[in-house]
Motif scaffolding. Structure first.
Motif, short mmCIF file in Angstrom:
data_model
loop_
_atom_site.label_atom_id
_atom_site.label_comp_id
_atom_site.label_asym_id
_atom_site.label_seq_id
_atom_site.Cartn_x
_atom_site.Cartn_y
_atom_site.Cartn_z
N ASN A 153 0.53 -1.39 -0.06
CA ASN A 153 0.12 -0.22 0.18
C ASN A 153 0.92 1.37 0.03
O ASN A 153 0.36 2.23 -0.22
CB ASN A 153 -0.99 0.09 1.11
CG ASN A 153 -1.90 -1.06 1.22
OD1 ASN A 153 -2.51 -1.23 -0.02
ND2 ASN A 153 -2.32 -1.60 2.24
N PHE A 157 -0.72 6.21 -5.44
CA PHE A 157 -2.11 5.79 -6.00
C PHE A 157 -2.85 6.75 -6.72
O PHE A 157 -2.65 7.96 -6.47
CB PHE A 157 -2.88 5.35 -4.73
CG PHE A 157 -4.44 5.30 -4.75
CD1 PHE A 157 -5.03 4.17 -5.06
CD2 PHE A 157 -5.31 6.26 -4.28
CE1 PHE A 157 -6.13 4.03 -5.07
CE2 PHE A 157 -6.47 6.32 -4.47
CZ PHE A 157 -7.13 5.08 -4.66
N ASN A 164 -2.72 11.61 -8.56
CA ASN A 164 -1.88 10.51 -7.97
C ASN A 164 -1.16 11.08 -6.57
O ASN A 164 -0.77 12.18 -6.49
CB ASN A 164 -0.52 10.31 -9.08
CG ASN A 164 -1.01 9.86 -10.39
OD1 ASN A 164 -1.89 9.17 -10.57
ND2 ASN A 164 -0.53 10.54 -11.30
N PRO A 512 2.15 6.67 -11.09
CA PRO A 512 2.40 5.17 -10.53
C PRO A 512 3.11 4.59 -11.35
O PRO A 512 3.32 4.57 -12.71
CB PRO A 512 0.91 4.71 -10.85
CG PRO A 512 0.02 6.13 -10.88
CD PRO A 512 0.62 7.20 -11.43
#
Length: 714
Positions: A153, A157, A164, A512
């Motif tokens: 995680n 993202f 982002n 990303p």
């Protein structure tokens, strides 16, 4: 992770102990209790009204953050705003109860040390609340969203609108922004309130009516004392809590982006993310020891020495304790992994950077004391300029303030250079963390000042013997100096934190799956690019525009109060001979209404400027904007803080009878009162607010940088 709450909870227990110990002290005569109650009610009414207004903006911004980034960012923002509000509220509650008890201790014992201890205990409620609540909120947010730190995680993202960001870094940025927003409203609203009342009380009461400081015949005197609490206690607490969290955030975000953009050494990255949190946790523990040492020891009649003792103990224990914590956290980390994150001297590289920050903060604070205390030549010379008239006092103060910006800037340069040498940009962030690692004691000492000032006001209004006022004045003069030192710490830490947040802003311009092998691949903002240079020019002008709005806001409110004081004296001649009571409540209302009305625009400027700039002209322009605002803001903050502090203490130098042949009520005294009036909004409204301006703009830019990149118009 929850074990990190042990120290903040212990600090809150000490807060309860100190508050209950202070509240058990006697309040004095009926008249003293009545005056204290008026101050308390005025401060409570203002802060409650202010927080209701701020709550509306908090809700709106939280929903906007939740939509534009993620729902958890909005929640973290609300937590940050709540913790900042609570710290200011607790501190003000203690201060408005400590003031009368300090005055009574001076009256009943005639001992400066006894009064000092009560003021110190009252200030410690604010100081320890800042450290404890800031850390509590941070740990709670990190614990609730701890899954964002898992290796799968901790990535860049892309949200529902294609923006982002790193979820964990964005969440903590939301928490920091919540602290910042409340700090801005508190500092601007409280600053306008306190300085409008102070200016009006001085201009009419002292120079026109020739009344002593805090004379009960002055209609603005209660409003002036209320202002000390809402501006210099609640505002101060929220301000330094925001600086504290901003410094920690800058180190966390840099560590997070360094890992995400390299994709290497996850375990080391997590340790570096929590390292600044552990560092300041040790600092809070050290502050508990330093504060309790002064509380339990037999206090001398040398207030400066006692306050310095608490600060020295806290700083030394912070440094020594973090030798142990650094060794425990980083001892097993391979050297090559630390080198990948910028460490050049093994596991203690970031620790050395933090120590550099501590030393730099102390030096900047001592420089502030040199320029603002009447124990030293600059302020004493400024006091003697009253012999040549008001113009010389004003010109001398301007000169002193401008010259005072050079040496602190040189210290900041060395601190940045050395901190970067030891541990790269992460080290620069840790320098800011180091400066504020013992913030609980720093804020305790700062909060002590307004309590002592209020105690003097109550002594004067209750018509206590001159010896009592002499004791409270001695406490107050030391408070002015410690406040100047505290402002130096805040400016220095804001500079280092803003630089680190600016680096994080550069890092955030990624997508990303995009990896880099060198910082040089990212730090390519070109200062001669038209957008960047244009942004820098606009950014350099912004602190001046912002400061002008703040001073104008103070002047508007002060002008209305000046008219009100003159009206009351004209319509009620008995006020001046003591046969009629002034209408104190009317002046309190004028100051409160002015502050609440004027606080919105400056706060919105700090939020809206980077947003409009980013959505119109993109990330390069905003990068230049941050450069210009940070550099210009630092210089202006140093100038305003030191010039204002020098004018204030130059006036007190004469009032203490230290200039032979001159006394209160003389023409020379009037010249210094006017100088102090000019300096009041500079040191207590403009200077502190500039620190928050540069950090809010940096955090806003960091949060919305991905949106600027994707949606800018030109």
């Amino acid at each position: 992770m929850l074990w990190l709450l042990v120290v903040p909870i212990a600090a809150l227990l000490v807060v309860v102990f100190n508050f209950r110990s202070m509240i058990r002290q006697p309040e004095g005569s009926e008249k003293m209790r009545e005056i204290s109650l008026r101050i308390r009610q005025g401060a409570d009414a203002f802060i409650n009204h202010e927080y209701r207004a701020v709550a509306i903006y908090v809700v709106i911004i939280a929903f906007a953050l939740a939509f534009l980034t993620a729902w958890y960012v909005g929640i973290a923002f609300v937590v940050g705003a709540t913790m900042s509000s609570l710290a200011g509220y607790f501190g003000m509650k203690a201060a408005t109860r400590a003031n009368v008890r300090v005055s009574e201790a001076a009256r009943s014992t005639k001992k400066l040390g006894t009064a000092l201890k009560i003021a110190f205990q009252g200030g410690s409620v604010m100081g320890l609340s800042v450290g404890a609540l800031a850390l509590t909120g941070l740990v709670i947010v990190a614990y609730i969203f701890r899954r964002q730190l898992n290796v799968e995680n901790l990535i860049i993202f892309e949200n529902h609108i294609g923006v982002n960001f790193i979820p964990f870094a964005m969440t903590l940025s939301g928490y920091s922004l919540g602290c910042s927003i409340v700090a801005m409203f508190d500092r601007v609203g409280g600053g306008v309130y306190t300085k409008a009342a102070d200016m009006a009380a001085d201009l009419v009461g002292k120079t026109e009516l020739k009344l002593p400081e805090d004379d009960p015949r002055n209609p603005a005197t209660i409003a002036d004392n209320v202002g000390d609490n809402v501006g210099d206690v609640a505002g101060l607490g929220a301000d330094l809590l925001e600086s504290y969290i901003g410094a920690i955030l800058s180190a966390i975000v840099l560590a997070a982006y360094s890992y995400v953009l390299s994709g290497k050494y996850y375990d080391t990255a997590v340790k570096l993310i929590f390292y600044p949190v552990v560092f300041v946790t040790v600092g809070v523990a050290a502050c508990i020891v330093g504060i309790l040492f002064v509380v339990f020891k037999k206090v001398s009649d040398k207030p400066h020495q006692e306050l310095n003792l608490a600060l020295i103990i806290s700083a030394l224990l912070t440094g020594l304790g973090n030798v142990v914590s650094t060794n425990l956290m980083l001892n097993n980390v391979p050297i090559e992994e630390l080198q990948a994150y910028g460490f050049r001297y093994g596991i203690f590289s970031a620790y050395y950077s933090a120590i550099i920050g501590i030393v730099a903060g102390i030096i900047i604070g001592l420089l502030a004391e040199y320029y603002t205390s009447d124990n030293f030549t600059p302020t004493r010379n400024l006091s003697y300029k009253s012999l040549q008239g008001t113009g010389m006092v004003i010109s001398g103060g301007l000169s002193l303030g401008m010259k005072s910006a050079l040496l602190p800037s040189f210290v900041l340069f060395l601190a940045i250079f050395l901190a970067d040498h030891f541990a790269g940009l992460y080290g620069v962030a840790m320098g800011a963390v180091g400066m504020l690692s013992f913030v609980a004691t720093s804020v305790t000492i700062d909060s002590y000042g307004p309590i002592a000032d209020n105690a003097g006001g109550i002594s004067e209004m209750a018509e206590l013997e001159p010896e009592v006022r002499h004791i409270t004045d001695r406490l107050d003069m030391v408070g002015n100096t410690t406040a100047a030192i505290g402002k130096g710490f805040a400016i220095g830490s804001a500079s280092l934190a803003a630089l680190s947040l600016f680096a994080s802003y550069i890092y955030s311009q990624t997508s990303p799956g995009e990896y880099v092998t060198s910082v040089k691949e990212l730090l390519n903002l070109n200062i001669i690019n038209a957008r960047t240079l244009g942004g820098a020019i606009l950014g350099a002008a912004l602190p001046y525009f912002f400061s002008g709005i703040l001073i104008e806001a103070v002047v508007k409110s002060a002008s209305k109060m000046v008219d009100e004081i003159r009206r009351q004296v004209k319509e009620k001649p008995g006020i001046l001979d003591g046969s009629e009571l002034p209408d104190y409540e009317r002046c309190i209302t004028i100051s409160a209404d002015g502050a609440l009305r004027e606080m919105v625009l400056p706060a919105m400027i700090s939020i809206v400027t980077p947003l409009i700039s980013g959505f119109l002209l993109g990330v390069d322009f905003v990068g230049g904007l941050l450069i210009g605002t940070t550099l210009s803001g630092i210089m202006l903050a140093l100038f305003t803080a030191n010039a204002g502090g020098a004018w204030d203490n130059a006036k007190k130098h004469l009032e203490q009878g230290k200039i032979e042949g001159l006394s209160k009520g003389s023409i020379e005294h009037a010249a210094l009162v006017i100088g102090d009036t000019v300096g009041d909004p500079l040191k207590d409204t403009v200077g502190p607010s500039l620190d928050i301006l540069i950090k809010i703009m940096a955090v806003i830019s960091l949060i919305f940088a991905p949106l600027f990149e994707k949606f800018h118009i030109f």
